[in-house]
Design a protein around this motif. Sequence first.
Motif, PDB file in Angstrom:
ATOM      1  N   GLU A 360       0.837  -1.205   0.000  1.00  0.00           N
ATOM      2  CA  GLU A 360       0.000   0.000   0.000  1.00  0.00           C
ATOM      3  C   GLU A 360       0.871   1.253   0.000  1.00  0.00           C
ATOM      4  N   SER A 361       1.963   1.215   0.776  1.00  0.00           N
ATOM      5  CA  SER A 361       2.864   2.372   0.812  1.00  0.00           C
ATOM      6  C   SER A 361       3.599   2.537  -0.514  1.00  0.00           C
ATOM      7  N   LEU A 362       3.884   1.414  -1.190  1.00  0.00           N
ATOM      8  CA  LEU A 362       4.557   1.514  -2.480  1.00  0.00           C
ATOM      9  C   LEU A 362       3.637   2.079  -3.553  1.00  0.00           C
ATOM     10  N   PHE A 363       2.355   1.810  -3.445  1.00  0.00           N
ATOM     11  CA  PHE A 363       1.385   2.446  -4.332  1.00  0.00           C
ATOM     12  C   PHE A 363       1.449   3.956  -4.132  1.00  0.00           C
ATOM     13  N   LEU A 364       1.449   4.390  -2.890  1.00  0.00           N
ATOM     14  CA  LEU A 364       1.564   5.820  -2.599  1.00  0.00           C
ATOM     15  C   LEU A 364       2.899   6.367  -3.077  1.00  0.00           C
ATOM     16  N   ASP A 365       3.967   5.619  -2.857  1.00  0.00           N
ATOM     17  CA  ASP A 365       5.299   6.049  -3.288  1.00  0.00           C
ATOM     18  C   ASP A 365       5.308   6.316  -4.789  1.00  0.00           C
ATOM     19  N   TYR A 366       4.682   5.419  -5.547  1.00  0.00           N
ATOM     20  CA  TYR A 366       4.693   5.533  -7.009  1.00  0.00           C
ATOM     21  C   TYR A 366       3.961   6.791  -7.473  1.00  0.00           C
ATOM     22  N   TYR A 367       2.837   7.113  -6.826  1.00  0.00           N
ATOM     23  CA  TYR A 367       2.005   8.219  -7.298  1.00  0.00           C
ATOM     24  C   TYR A 367       2.185   9.522  -6.522  1.00  0.00           C
ATOM     25  N   TYR A 368       2.615   9.428  -5.263  1.00  0.00           N
ATOM     26  CA  TYR A 368       2.671  10.636  -4.430  1.00  0.00           C
ATOM     27  C   TYR A 368       4.054  10.887  -3.824  1.00  0.00           C
ATOM     28  N   THR A 370       7.950   9.340  -1.962  1.00  0.00           N
ATOM     29  CA  THR A 370       8.438   8.551  -0.833  1.00  0.00           C
ATOM     30  C   THR A 370       8.007   9.111   0.508  1.00  0.00           C
ATOM     31  N   GLN A 371       7.913  10.426   0.636  1.00  0.00           N
ATOM     32  CA  GLN A 371       7.503  10.998   1.911  1.00  0.00           C
ATOM     33  C   GLN A 371       6.074  10.590   2.260  1.00  0.00           C
ATOM     34  N   ILE A 377       3.129   4.500   6.332  1.00  0.00           N
ATOM     35  CA  ILE A 377       3.616   3.337   7.083  1.00  0.00           C
ATOM     36  C   ILE A 377       3.825   3.680   8.558  1.00  0.00           C
ATOM     37  N   ILE A 378       4.414   4.817   8.815  1.00  0.00           N
ATOM     38  CA  ILE A 378       4.634   5.223  10.208  1.00  0.00           C
ATOM     39  C   ILE A 378       3.296   5.375  10.925  1.00  0.00           C
ATOM     40  N   GLY A 379       2.306   5.902  10.241  1.00  0.00           N
ATOM     41  CA  GLY A 379       0.979   6.067  10.836  1.00  0.00           C
ATOM     42  C   GLY A 379       0.317   4.754  11.197  1.00  0.00           C
ATOM     43  N   LEU A 380       0.636   3.695  10.454  1.00  0.00           N
ATOM     44  CA  LEU A 380       0.038   2.390  10.735  1.00  0.00           C
ATOM     45  C   LEU A 380       0.460   1.829  12.088  1.00  0.00           C
ATOM     46  N   ARG A 381       1.542   2.335  12.652  1.00  0.00           N
ATOM     47  CA  ARG A 381       2.055   1.791  13.911  1.00  0.00           C
ATOM     48  C   ARG A 381       1.075   1.946  15.064  1.00  0.00           C
ATOM     49  N   ARG A 382       0.192   2.873  14.958  1.00  0.00           N
ATOM     50  CA  ARG A 382      -0.763   3.089  16.050  1.00  0.00           C
ATOM     51  C   ARG A 382      -1.702   1.900  16.234  1.00  0.00           C
ATOM     52  N   ASN A 383      -1.753   1.001  15.260  1.00  0.00           N
ATOM     53  CA  ASN A 383      -2.654  -0.155  15.321  1.00  0.00           C
ATOM     54  C   ASN A 383      -1.979  -1.437  15.791  1.00  0.00           C
ATOM     55  N   ILE A 384      -0.694  -1.378  16.086  1.00  0.00           N
ATOM     56  CA  ILE A 384       0.061  -2.585  16.422  1.00  0.00           C
ATOM     57  C   ILE A 384      -0.193  -2.990  17.870  1.00  0.00           C
ATOM     58  N   ALA A 385      -0.479  -4.272  18.080  1.00  0.00           N
ATOM     59  CA  ALA A 385      -0.834  -4.778  19.406  1.00  0.00           C
ATOM     60  C   ALA A 385       0.367  -5.327  20.173  1.00  0.00           C
ATOM     61  N   ASN A 386       1.341  -5.898  19.465  1.00  0.00           N
ATOM     62  CA  ASN A 386       2.459  -6.590  20.115  1.00  0.00           C
ATOM     63  C   ASN A 386       1.943  -7.597  21.147  1.00  0.00           C
TER      64      ASN A 386
END
Length: 540
Positions: A360-368, A370-371, A377-386
Motif C-alpha cells: 500500500e505504501s509503495l502504491f503511494l510512493d509511485y504516485y505521491y 516517498t515521503q 507506514i509510520i501512521g500504521l504503527r498506532r494499530n500494532i498490538a504486540n
Amino acid sequence: MKKTFLLSAAILFSFGVIAQKTFTKTDTLRGTITPERIWWDLNYYDLDVTVDPAKKYISGKNTIRYTVLENNQVLQVDLQPPLKITKVMQKGKKLKFTSAINAHFIKLKQKQQVGAVNEIVVYYEGSPKEAVNAPWDGGFSWSKDENGKPFVATSCQGLGASVWWPNKDHMYDEVDSMRISVTNPKDLSNISNGRLEKIEEHANTVTSHWVVKNPINNYGVNVNIGDYVHFSEVYQGEKGPLDMNYYVLRDNLEKAKVHFKDAPKMMKAFEHWFGPYPFYEDGYKLVEAPYLGMEHQSSVTYGNKYMQGYMGNDFSGSGWGLKFDYLIIHESGHEWFANNITNKDIADMWIHESFTTYSESLFLDYYYGTQAANEYIIGLRRNIANDIPIIGHYNVNDEGSGDMYFKGANMIHTIRQLVDNDEKWRRILRGLNKEFYHSVVTTEQIEDYLSHQSGIDLTTVFNQYLRDTRIPNLEYKLENNNLKYRYTNTVADFEMPLKVVINQKEQWIFPSVDWKTTKVSSANATVVFNPNFYINLKKI
C-alpha cells in the motif's frame, strides 16, 4: 477480548491478554503434511458444483488428478461438515473411506505405482457452513442484492477451502491447473477464477465453465453468483496485453466504471515494484461480493462500497490512506504476495500480509512520492498490538498475530532503510517474485533471500519483529559533547544500525546492548533520529 480493525484475510486484530493456545487432532490433520498427503503430488482439479441459493444447498464432484511419489494405498481428502462425501470412485470402482471430522482417508484398490498419474472422483453434497462474518468467519455468504436477487459468494482463508469443496486442503501442494464448473439459477451469473471457457444453458439453470492455467492455492478458488454486468479494458503491461475484467451488480455499473480506475493504477505501480502480474494467462478480474473482499487469485472480490480508504477510514491517520480504495489496492497486491508467492504453512502467513500491507505504501510512493509512503507506514504503527509473535505454530493451521499486517509492514519498511538504495530495493522486490515465481515458500527462504540480496545479515531483525513481541528501545542521552546510546528490550545480539541527523548532518550509528558514543559539537546539539526505523526512542 476486544477485537477491532477487520481486514482482508480471515484474521482479527486482538488486544489484551491472549490465552495459551491449545490444538486438537483436527488441527493437526488440517495443518500437517500427513503420511496420507505426502505420497502424492497434486496435478489437476475438475470441480463441478451446483449451487441452489433458495435452499442454501450445494452438490457436485471433484476429479482429483495426481502423480504417485511413493507407494501408499491410503489418500487423504478434506471436506468439512456438514458437507458429506457421498461416494469416491477410481476407474469405475467405488472406494471405501473412513473419516476423522474434516479428514477423510480413502482406501485405494488400484496399486499406486511410483510415477503413475491417477485420478479419483469425490462426490459430495449438503448445506455448507454459512459465513457469519465473511471473510473472517468464512463459508458461503447467502445474501440478496437491492432488487431481491440472490447474491452469493464463498470465502475460506484460514478456515480452509474444504469448507465448501473436497480437496487436498494444505498450502504446501498447489494444484498446477484446474477447471471450475458452476451451475446456478438461469437469471444469475457465476464468476470464478481464470478465464470463462463457455456457458451452457439448461431449462432453469446455467453452467459456467472457468479454466485456470496457473497454479492456484485452495483458498484462492471462489464462486460468486449474482445479477452481474460486465465491463473490461486491456492493460498494456510488462508481459504484453493483460485483460482486466470487472463484474459488478447491475445497479452499480456506472459507479464502478469511475471507481475501478484504481485497478489499472494499481497494476502500473505494482508491476513497477514487484515485476509482471503473475497470471497473464488467466487475466485479472475484480468481482463485486456481498462481503468486504478477498484476494481470490485472478478473481479478486470487492465489497468496499465504492469508498476510498477502508470503508471510508484511513488506518494510518495520515490522510494518505484516503487517496486509494484500500480493498482494490490491498487485495490486488496479494496477487504477488499470497498467490504468486504462497506460504507453505499458514504459520508463515506474514509473507502474505506483511508484504501486501507494505505494498500500500509503495502504491503511494509511485504516485505521491516517498515521503507520502513513509508517513502512511509510520501512521500504521498506532494499530500494532504486540500481543503474540507474528509467526504462528507450525503444523496445526495456526496463523499467528494479526500484527502480521501493520507490524510486518513496518519491519519491511525498516529493511528498506537498511538497504538504503531504492533502486536496489526495487530489484530485491522484483527478484523475490521472479525467484519464487508460482512457488510455495517458508519464512526461512524469504529471510535468506532478503539477507543475501541486500548483503546484510537480517537474522536478528527477523527474530526481533517476527518471533518476539518486544519493540527495541533506543535509550540515548547527551553528555558533554557526546551522544550516548544503547538498545534495550531486544532479542540476543540485536545490533540494527540507525540513521540520525546531528546538527543537520545525516550519519549512521551502530547501537548494540552496550553503551556506545558518538561525538557531537556540544551538549546542545540537535539530534533527530530517522523515524522510518521501527523502534521506540527513550531519552534518559
